[in-house]
Scaffold this motif. Structure first.
Motif, PDB file in Angstrom:
ATOM      1  N   ARG A 168       6.567 -22.244 -59.057  1.00 37.60           N
ATOM      2  CA  ARG A 168       5.765 -21.639 -57.981  1.00 37.60           C
ATOM      3  C   ARG A 168       4.728 -22.639 -57.458  1.00 37.60           C
ATOM      4  NH1 ARG A 168       4.793 -17.728 -60.597  1.00 37.60           N
ATOM      5  NH2 ARG A 168       6.461 -16.402 -59.802  1.00 37.60           N
ATOM      6  N   SER A 173       6.260 -19.331 -54.007  1.00 36.81           N
ATOM      7  CA  SER A 173       6.696 -18.129 -54.714  1.00 36.81           C
ATOM      8  C   SER A 173       8.115 -17.710 -54.358  1.00 36.81           C
ATOM      9  CB  SER A 173       5.725 -16.978 -54.442  1.00 36.81           C
ATOM     10  OG  SER A 173       5.553 -16.777 -53.069  1.00 36.81           O
ATOM     11  N   ASN A 177      10.796 -17.004 -57.154  1.00 37.05           N
ATOM     12  CA  ASN A 177      11.442 -15.696 -57.231  1.00 37.05           C
ATOM     13  C   ASN A 177      12.956 -15.832 -57.260  1.00 37.05           C
ATOM     14  OD1 ASN A 177       8.926 -14.570 -57.158  1.00 37.05           O
ATOM     15  ND2 ASN A 177       9.026 -13.951 -55.010  1.00 37.05           N
ATOM     16  N   HIS A 188       7.086 -12.534 -61.526  1.00 40.85           N
ATOM     17  CA  HIS A 188       5.764 -13.116 -61.719  1.00 40.85           C
ATOM     18  C   HIS A 188       4.920 -12.283 -62.662  1.00 40.85           C
ATOM     19  CE1 HIS A 188       1.516 -14.136 -60.150  1.00 40.85           C
ATOM     20  NE2 HIS A 188       1.910 -15.083 -60.962  1.00 40.85           N
ATOM     21  N   ASN A 258      -0.824  -6.026 -56.556  1.00 42.53           N
ATOM     22  CA  ASN A 258      -0.235  -7.311 -56.950  1.00 42.53           C
ATOM     23  C   ASN A 258       0.989  -7.639 -56.105  1.00 42.53           C
ATOM     24  OD1 ASN A 258      -2.170  -7.634 -58.928  1.00 42.53           O
ATOM     25  ND2 ASN A 258      -0.882  -6.835 -60.580  1.00 42.53           N
ATOM     26  N   GLN A 259       1.805  -6.618 -55.798  1.00 36.18           N
ATOM     27  CA  GLN A 259       2.987  -6.860 -54.967  1.00 36.18           C
ATOM     28  C   GLN A 259       2.585  -7.201 -53.538  1.00 36.18           C
ATOM     29  OE1 GLN A 259       5.763  -7.065 -56.823  1.00 36.18           O
ATOM     30  NE2 GLN A 259       4.235  -6.512 -58.361  1.00 36.18           N
ATOM     31  N   ARG A 262       1.504 -10.812 -53.637  1.00 36.53           N
ATOM     32  CA  ARG A 262       2.679 -11.692 -53.770  1.00 36.53           C
ATOM     33  C   ARG A 262       3.400 -11.827 -52.439  1.00 36.53           C
ATOM     34  NH1 ARG A 262       7.859 -11.014 -54.188  1.00 36.53           N
ATOM     35  NH2 ARG A 262       7.690  -8.744 -54.313  1.00 36.53           N
ATOM     36  N   GLN A 265       1.508 -14.070 -50.144  1.00 42.07           N
ATOM     37  CA  GLN A 265       1.745 -15.481 -50.467  1.00 42.07           C
ATOM     38  C   GLN A 265       3.026 -15.980 -49.812  1.00 42.07           C
ATOM     39  OE1 GLN A 265       1.270 -14.826 -54.853  1.00 42.07           O
ATOM     40  NE2 GLN A 265       0.085 -16.724 -54.744  1.00 42.07           N
ATOM     41  N   GLU A 266       4.083 -15.190 -49.891  1.00 46.08           N
ATOM     42  CA  GLU A 266       5.360 -15.598 -49.299  1.00 46.08           C
ATOM     43  C   GLU A 266       5.233 -15.774 -47.787  1.00 46.08           C
ATOM     44  OE1 GLU A 266       8.272 -12.760 -50.431  1.00 46.08           O
ATOM     45  OE2 GLU A 266       8.451 -13.512 -52.491  1.00 46.08           O
TER      46      GLU A 266
END
Length: 323
Positions: A168, A173, A177, A188, A258-259, A262, A265-266
């Motif tokens: 990562r 990420s 993934n 993660h 958290n999702q 994430r 970030q993507e």
């Protein structure tokens, strides 16, 4: 992404060695980025568990690697070989990123690389490490510790978490993934989680929440509540909370957040969307809300994360042997 060297000698644990090999040996089929050159360095005819291994190079090649990984050490009551300790110390001095998996941290500690640093290892051996190496700040309650160029992990599954964390850092990420999907593991787990936290996504298809996780991920842009999740799972909010805690080690809303982070970030890595647009796409509502949660979770604001990631990606591309 440069050379990853697995440093092995007699007495290494084969599982941690195999995990690192699976992650760094080859890229997933769908990934089109420069991958790592993986080499195994050690004495001739290394005994790893019940298997005999023939390394590619001797330990003297470790200083030429960009990343050096030390798998788990089987007998922590025995000092690691001096030649391994010296080679790891030389690799670090040469600028390599040095990583230990599980009890491989004892090798880093013996090399003096953990002095004055926070580090972890398998929970069963943290007391031993703290007593033997008092200058190391041993943290028994985390999955892994990232000190920049020196990283340590707890045992088994946490070793895989750290390997995915390295991917990562290097590729972003979405690539990490993809590696996780190939290995059929959760994508993660943050290093600060407790060692006893169970996997964020249940492995069993018949788990009461198995279908709910995918349903949530498909609706991250929507304002979901605990009541919405409970209704979809066909259970009470209290019952949902108990199942969620058992499956993920956290609450439904924290897992949802958290999702969202994430996914943000993507989008920061792969798109040119504004922070406002990403806030809407991830269900955060406003850029202010996204920045607050992102900064608290990731440690930097979204704009800084995007600049840092793209600068690292550009550097990786320029330094690729294919260029």
């Amino acid at each position: 992404m440069g050379t990853v060297a697995l440093a092995v000698t007699d007495g290494m644990l084969h599982l941690e060695l195999s995990l690192a090999y699976e992650v760094f040996a080859s890229a997933p089929d769908a990934v089109r980025v420069p991958w790592y050159e993986l080499v195994i360095c050690g004495p001739v005819g290394v005994q790893v568990g019940r298997f005999r291994l023939e390394p590619d190079f001797g330990l003297d090649r470790l200083p030429e690697a960009d990343t050096v990984i030390i798998p788990g050490w089987a007998d922590v009551d025995v000092d690691p070989p001096g030649e391994l300790v010296s080679a790891v110390r030389a690799a670090h001095a040469a600028g390599a990123r040095v990583v230990s998996l599980c009890t491989g941290a004892f090798v880093l500690a013996a090399a003096g690389l953990l002095d004055g640093r926070r580090a972890t290892t398998h929970w069963a051996h943290t007391d031993v490490m703290a007593a033997r190496y008092p200058r190391v700040e041993v943290d028994p309650d985390v999955l892994y510790v990232d000190n920049g160029n020196v990283l340590t992990s707890a045992g088994k599954a946490a070793a895989l978490d750290l390997c995915l964390h390295l991917v990562r850092l290097d590729h972003g990420s979405s690539v990490a993934n993809a590696v996780a999907r190939r290995l059929v593991v959760p994508p993660h787990r943050a290093g600060g989680q407790a060692q006893f936290v169970t996997a964020p996504v249940p492995a069993q298809d018949d788990h009461p929440l198995a279908g709910l996780f995918a349903w949530i991920v498909e609706r991250l842009d929507q304002p979901l509540t605990v009541e919405d999740l409970a209704r979809q799972a066909r259970m009470s909010s209290r019952h949902l909370g108990r199942h969620f805690r058992a499956a993920t080690g956290t609450t439904p809303l924290q897992w949802l957040l958290n999702q969202r982070i994430r996914h943000a970030q993507e989008l920061l890595e792969k798109s040119d969307d504004s922070v406002d647009a990403i806030a809407e796409a991830t269900g955060m509502g406003t850029a202010t809300t996204l920045r607050r949660h992102f900064n608290r979770t990731v440690g930097v604001p979204p704009d800084t994360y995007r600049r840092t990631f793209r600068a690292a990606l550009f550097t990786s591309s320029v330094n690729s042997p294919n260029n």
